[in-house]
Scaffold this motif. Structure first.
Motif, PDB file in Angstrom:
ATOM      1  N   PRO A   1      -9.885 -17.874 -11.163  1.00  0.00           N
ATOM      2  CA  PRO A   1      -8.765 -18.747 -10.817  1.00  0.00           C
ATOM      3  C   PRO A   1      -7.553 -17.942 -10.355  1.00  0.00           C
ATOM      4  O   PRO A   1      -7.410 -16.765 -10.672  1.00  0.00           O
ATOM      5  CB  PRO A   1      -8.471 -19.483 -12.116  1.00  0.00           C
ATOM      6  N   SER A   2      -6.664 -18.599  -9.629  1.00  0.00           N
ATOM      7  CA  SER A   2      -5.408 -17.970  -9.223  1.00  0.00           C
ATOM      8  C   SER A   2      -4.533 -17.770 -10.451  1.00  0.00           C
ATOM      9  O   SER A   2      -4.783 -18.340 -11.522  1.00  0.00           O
ATOM     10  CB  SER A   2      -4.680 -18.871  -8.221  1.00  0.00           C
TER      11      SER A   2
ATOM     12  N   ALA B   1      -4.703 -19.782 -14.021  1.00  0.00           N
ATOM     13  CA  ALA B   1      -5.381 -18.965 -15.026  1.00  0.00           C
ATOM     14  C   ALA B   1      -5.236 -19.520 -16.440  1.00  0.00           C
ATOM     15  O   ALA B   1      -6.215 -19.558 -17.200  1.00  0.00           O
ATOM     16  CB  ALA B   1      -4.884 -17.524 -14.975  1.00  0.00           C
ATOM     17  N   GLU B   2      -4.047 -19.967 -16.796  1.00  0.00           N
ATOM     18  CA  GLU B   2      -3.834 -20.473 -18.152  1.00  0.00           C
ATOM     19  C   GLU B   2      -4.671 -21.723 -18.418  1.00  0.00           C
ATOM     20  O   GLU B   2      -5.337 -21.832 -19.452  1.00  0.00           O
ATOM     21  CB  GLU B   2      -2.357 -20.776 -18.381  1.00  0.00           C
ATOM     22  N   ALA B   3      -4.667 -22.655 -17.480  1.00  0.00           N
ATOM     23  CA  ALA B   3      -5.461 -23.876 -17.637  1.00  0.00           C
ATOM     24  C   ALA B   3      -6.955 -23.549 -17.680  1.00  0.00           C
ATOM     25  O   ALA B   3      -7.707 -24.129 -18.473  1.00  0.00           O
ATOM     26  CB  ALA B   3      -5.165 -24.849 -16.500  1.00  0.00           C
ATOM     27  N   PHE B   4      -7.382 -22.629 -16.834  1.00  0.00           N
ATOM     28  CA  PHE B   4      -8.778 -22.215 -16.768  1.00  0.00           C
ATOM     29  C   PHE B   4      -9.210 -21.605 -18.103  1.00  0.00           C
ATOM     30  O   PHE B   4     -10.235 -21.992 -18.681  1.00  0.00           O
ATOM     31  CB  PHE B   4      -8.939 -21.212 -15.628  1.00  0.00           C
ATOM     32  N   ASP B   5      -8.423 -20.650 -18.612  1.00  0.00           N
ATOM     33  CA  ASP B   5      -8.751 -19.985 -19.876  1.00  0.00           C
ATOM     34  C   ASP B   5      -8.751 -20.974 -21.044  1.00  0.00           C
ATOM     35  O   ASP B   5      -9.614 -20.902 -21.925  1.00  0.00           O
ATOM     36  CB  ASP B   5      -7.776 -18.843 -20.152  1.00  0.00           C
ATOM     37  N   ARG B   6      -7.805 -21.897 -21.041  1.00  0.00           N
ATOM     38  CA  ARG B   6      -7.749 -22.916 -22.093  1.00  0.00           C
ATOM     39  C   ARG B   6      -9.001 -23.799 -22.034  1.00  0.00           C
ATOM     40  O   ARG B   6      -9.586 -24.134 -23.064  1.00  0.00           O
ATOM     41  CB  ARG B   6      -6.481 -23.759 -21.960  1.00  0.00           C
TER      42      ARG B   6
END
Length: 91
Positions: A37-38, A42-47
């Motif tokens: 992810p960009s 990134a934060e939403a993806f990791d969460r």
């Protein structure tokens, strides 16, 4: 893209945290369409990866079966044999 999404229930030894996380990562990658992810996402993806892993752990811990646990080495050998039959032996 989904090569790490495998059956994780009823194996001996049980699925590891790394296996659960790898499957969760592949699932989120598939849903999002992002391999990486960009910075913005990134934060939403990791969460999402952590949330899916938590749900997977809960599911695996909650499932019940009377079947004997499957052996990972036997299942791996079967998968390799199916692959060789389908695609030919790698050489």
């Amino acid at each position: 893209m989904c090569r790490n999404i495998r059956t994780l229930f009823n194996f001996e030894p049980p699925a590891t945290e790394q296996e659960i996380r790898d499957a969760s990562l592949q699932f989120v990658r598939k849903l999002s369409g992002f391999s990486l992810p960009s910075k913005t996402n990134a934060e939403a993806f990791d969460r999402a990866v952590e949330d899916v892993a938590a749900a997977a752990r809960t599911l695996i811990a909650s499932l019940v079966t009377t079947a004997e646990p499957r052996d990972r080495t036997v299942e791996t050998a079967k998968a390799k044999a199916r692959s060789a039959a389908r695609f030919g032996a790698a050489g």
